[in-house]
Design an enzyme around this catalytic site. Structure first.
Site, PDB file in Angstrom:
ATOM      1  N   CYS B 167       0.808  -1.218   0.000  1.00 22.72           N
ATOM      2  CA  CYS B 167       0.000   0.000   0.000  1.00 22.72           C
ATOM      3  C   CYS B 167       0.845   1.274   0.000  1.00 22.72           C
ATOM      4  CB  CYS B 167      -0.974  -0.055   1.163  1.00 22.72           C
ATOM      5  SG  CYS B 167      -1.927  -1.591   1.079  1.00 22.72           S
ATOM      6  N   HIS B 298      -2.427   8.673   5.096  1.00 22.19           N
ATOM      7  CA  HIS B 298      -2.698   7.295   4.675  1.00 22.19           C
ATOM      8  C   HIS B 298      -4.139   6.942   5.040  1.00 22.19           C
ATOM      9  CE1 HIS B 298      -1.615   3.383   3.234  1.00 22.19           C
ATOM     10  NE2 HIS B 298      -1.936   2.806   4.359  1.00 22.19           N
ATOM     11  N   HIS B 334      -9.528   2.053  -0.552  1.00 21.76           N
ATOM     12  CA  HIS B 334      -8.100   1.787  -0.449  1.00 21.76           C
ATOM     13  C   HIS B 334      -7.682   1.091  -1.734  1.00 21.76           C
ATOM     14  CE1 HIS B 334      -4.181   0.989   0.736  1.00 21.76           C
ATOM     15  NE2 HIS B 334      -4.352   0.683   2.002  1.00 21.76           N
TER      16      HIS B 334
END
Lengths: 341, 406
Positions: B167, B298, B334
């Protein structure tokens, strides 16, 4: 890195292959020019470096292979003098983690509920698991990178590691490549029409640092990494031209002439048209030069293959100026020029 | 002082996302605070009590692809290639001259060509390993995400690599491009990431209890977790001098970058290391935290991440007040390996159009996340200097500092 730091050098290596654990058996086989049939690495169970611990579970065989090889590289506290935040790692592989990915997926498809999967294995189903596990085990808090470029991955990792050092982002970098031998990998290669006659697994890792850092640590450089270059061929009939260009730039960047090259280590998949084209390019570029064939020694290690090319150059006595070339059927091309001590 | 040859700028981007694809639609989505959450169609979700994700609808990569065949390339590679095509057009990168100089194509990812890997798993369950479909077997090589993007643009004098650093992968790709251009090793770089919602990631995170059932609500007291999203994002990077020579539109300068590793735990991030990463990027940029106009966090919306990240920011800022800290994952989900590029693209649009994208789905403040997250509605603002933070499983952190076009 500044000019006074000197070039990036390889100051240590560790190899695990079907020939055995540790660099010794590989080096001996390369020097003797022995051929092998590939296969699995044996003896991992008996060596604690490859065993899981409470913190480092090594859920995938590929991770155990690679983390154990890094243990061999860093044995005896080799990085103790480098602050943890300046210790980097760059690992490459072709398909590592796909075995666990498919394991989680098949569990989801066959379980009583689709979420009846082993969640502890999920981190191992993605490719950065191995470098992350190595970081935990050896307290590598600097750059932690995973790269993949098929069979070229080992040279991609070498180039990435060199550039981290050049940019001052790390004081020392563990760089290498690995791949494992599993029924799923073999089935995928077969279905893709890329079955190898001698599939194998293994891992090669190198310690990269500046010449000055190696000297300060009392380590004798095994080789200088003069250049790493890459390219892409969209179709097989363009592979030779692209490789010639990438190799030419590798020599130019290294500041050397083709005449100066003493060893060439090609990496095209054995027995195919790519290997033939690679051989033609080398014949034109560095005619008559000595060559080494690590694929014949350890078998087809897929995403680990390019690491074995660099290791082969380090294994040969007085290899001198060495050109490494690697190609993947998906089009990646990588080259590196090493000045081997 | 860095010269114009070593100052690295972003001159264009391509975005494919659930709230809009292409510059205009993505901008409209961010401004409207759109949320891409919808029932999953990528795989059979029978047996899951909830199955929502920010899936891509209404975008066909074939509509922008000129060389790559989306029917055989694999979905993720097609999205990466489409984003690369859109980025090159957005940057007005003349491909003829780009083909004549050395470049980089770096694509970050978490799950690679995941739907094809899931397809192999289905074939294994149905017929065993002896009858895997050849197309899927060829497509699953993750290195193909980058080679496909480069092939779409007809580039051959390029390094291609896929960076599967989960990620945080987009930021790693951008950082690698930054270093190559600074070193004079690449004339241009196409960097970003791509991923799709897939069974493995969904089942795995569902089992961990880390998935939100209906919406991703970063910084909300009642947040329930991550929501996966589809998409790809690619940025065009080049030196300022290179951009000026060709009269390219400069969107922002990449002022600073840092990457580090927790080296502690496979899934639980370490606040001090996340803070050290952000501080490292600010130090390289020569920017004091108080100068930042916004932090593009994030912000995964999990119980653990958001207070950790706010705590890390407090550590970085010390006594200085935090600027707005927003979470675009509330809108696009995400998007894993793509999310860094998606977030950078949002930051570029925020700078250019003078607004802060919102954190949508926000209801109740969390005493553990006391920040201005720009709740629910975009806000006009001067945005000149931002931090884009990312972190991934395995303790992989990477942060970027971007500055409005000089």
């Amino acid at each position: 890195m500044t000019a006074e730091d000197g070039n990036v050098v390889v100051s240590a290596l560790a190899v695990v292959s079907p020939l055995g654990i540790g660099t010794g058996p590989f080096t001996a086989a390369v020097r003797a020019g022995r051929s092998g049939d590939g296969g699995p690495v044996t003896g991992l169970d008996a060596d604690p470096d490859f065993a899981p611990t409470r913190q480092v579970r090594l859920y995938e065989r590929a991770s155990a292979l690679a983390v154990g090889t890094v243990a061999k590289l860093l044995a005896g506290g080799r990085l103790a003098a480098v602050p943890a935040g300046r210790r980097g790692i760059v690992l490459g592989s072709g398909l590592a983690s796909i075995d666990t990915f498919m394991g989680v997926s098949t569990a989801s498809l066959t379980g009583a509920r689709p979420y009846h999967v082993d969640h502890k294995r999920v981190p191992a189903a993605v490719m950065n698991y191995t470098s992350a596990q190595a970081a935990i085990k050896f307290d590598l808090r600097g750059p932690n990178v995973t790269v993949t470029a098929g069979r070229v991955s080992g040279l991609t990792a070498l180039g990435y590691g060199k550039r981290l050092l050049d940019a001052g982002r790390a004081g020392a970098v563990v760089s290498g490549s690995f791949d494992e031998l599993t029924p799923r990998r073999l089935a995928i290669e077969a279905a893709a029409g890329r079955a190898s006659s001698a599939p194998a697994e293994g891992c090669c890792v190198f310690l990269l640092e500046s010449a000055r850092a190696a000297r300060d640590a009392g380590r004798t450089p095994l080789a200088e990494v003069l250049s790493c270059t890459a390219g892409l061929f969209p179709a097989p009939d363009e592979a030779a031209d692209v490789l010639a260009g990438v190799a030419g730039r590798a020599l130019e960047r290294a500041g050397v002439r083709a005449d100066d090259v003493r060893l060439a280590v090609p990496g095209g998949p054995a027995g195919g048209p790519l290997a033939d084209r690679e051989a033609e390019v080398l014949k034109r570029l560095v005619p008559g030069v000595r060559t080494a064939d690590p694929g014949a020694v350890v078998g087809d290690t897929a995403g680990a293959a390019a690491g074995f090319q660099a290791a082969a150059a380090l294994a040969l006595p007085a290899a001198g100026l060495t050109l490494l070339t690697a190609l993947d059927p998906d089009g990646q091309v990588g080259c590196a020029v090493l000045r081997v001590a | 002082m860095p010269s114009d040859e070593t100052r690295v700028v972003i001159t264009g981007f391509g975005v494919v996302s659930s709230i809009g694809s292409g510059r205009a639609d993505y901008l409209a989505g961010l401004r409207a605070g759109r949320c891409g959450a919808r029932p999953i169609t990528a795989f059979d979700t029978a047996g899951f009590d909830h199955a929502t994700a920010c899936e891509l609808t209404g975008f066909d990569p074939a509509s922008v692809l000129e060389r790559v065949d989306a029917r055989t390339s694999g979905r993720v590679a097609a999205l990466a290639a489409a984003a690369a095509r859109m980025a090159a057009a957005d940057a007005r990168l003349p491909l003829e001259s780009a083909r004549a100089e050395h470049g980089l194509v770096a694509v970050g990812t978490t799950c690679g060509e995941s739907l094809e890997v899931d397809r192999l798993a289905e074939a294994e369950v149905a017929d065993g390993l002896d009858a895997l479909p050849g197309g899927a077997a060829r497509a699953v090589q993750p290195g193909r995400l980058a080679t496909t993007a480069a092939t779409e643009l007809g580039l051959t004098d390029v390094e291609t690599l896929t960076i599967p650093t989960v990620c945080a992968a987009s930021n790693y790709a951008i950082g690698y491009g930054l270093d190559l251009i600074r070193a004079g090793e690449a004339g241009f770089a196409l960097c970003g990431g791509a991923d799709t919602v897939n069974r493995m990631a969904f089942a795995g995170f569902y089992r961990m209890g880390a998935l939100a059932p209906d919406r991703c609500r970063p910084f909300d007291r009642d947040r329930e977790g991550v929501m996966w999203g589809d998409g790809a994002g690619m940025l065009v990077l080049e030196s300022l001098a290179h951009a000026r020579r060709r009269g390219a539109p400069v969107l922002a300068e990449v002022l600073g970058y840092h990457l580090n590793c927790d080296a502690a735990h496979p899934t639980a991030p370490v606040r001090e290391r996340v803070a050290a990463c952000m501080s490292g990027a600010l130090a390289e940029a020569g920017v004091a935290p108080a100068e930042l106009d916004a932090v593009f966090a994030h912000a995964t919306g999990t119980r653990a991440n958001d207070p950790m990240e706010v705590g890390a920011l407090r550590e970085v800022f010390g006594a200085a007040p935090l600027p707005p800290v927003l979470g675009v994952k509330s809108m696009i989900g995400h998007t894993m390996g793509a999310v860094g590029a998606h977030t950078c693209a949002a930051a570029l649009l925020a700078m250019r159009h003078g607004f802060l994208p919102p954190t949508v789905g926000f209801r109740v403040p969390d005493p553990d996340c006391v920040i201005d997250c720009v709740p629910n509605a975009a806000r006009p603002a001067d945005v000149g200097l931002v931090l884009v933070n990312s972190l991934g499983l395995g303790g992989n952190n990477a942060a970027l500092v971007l500055k409005e076009a000089p």
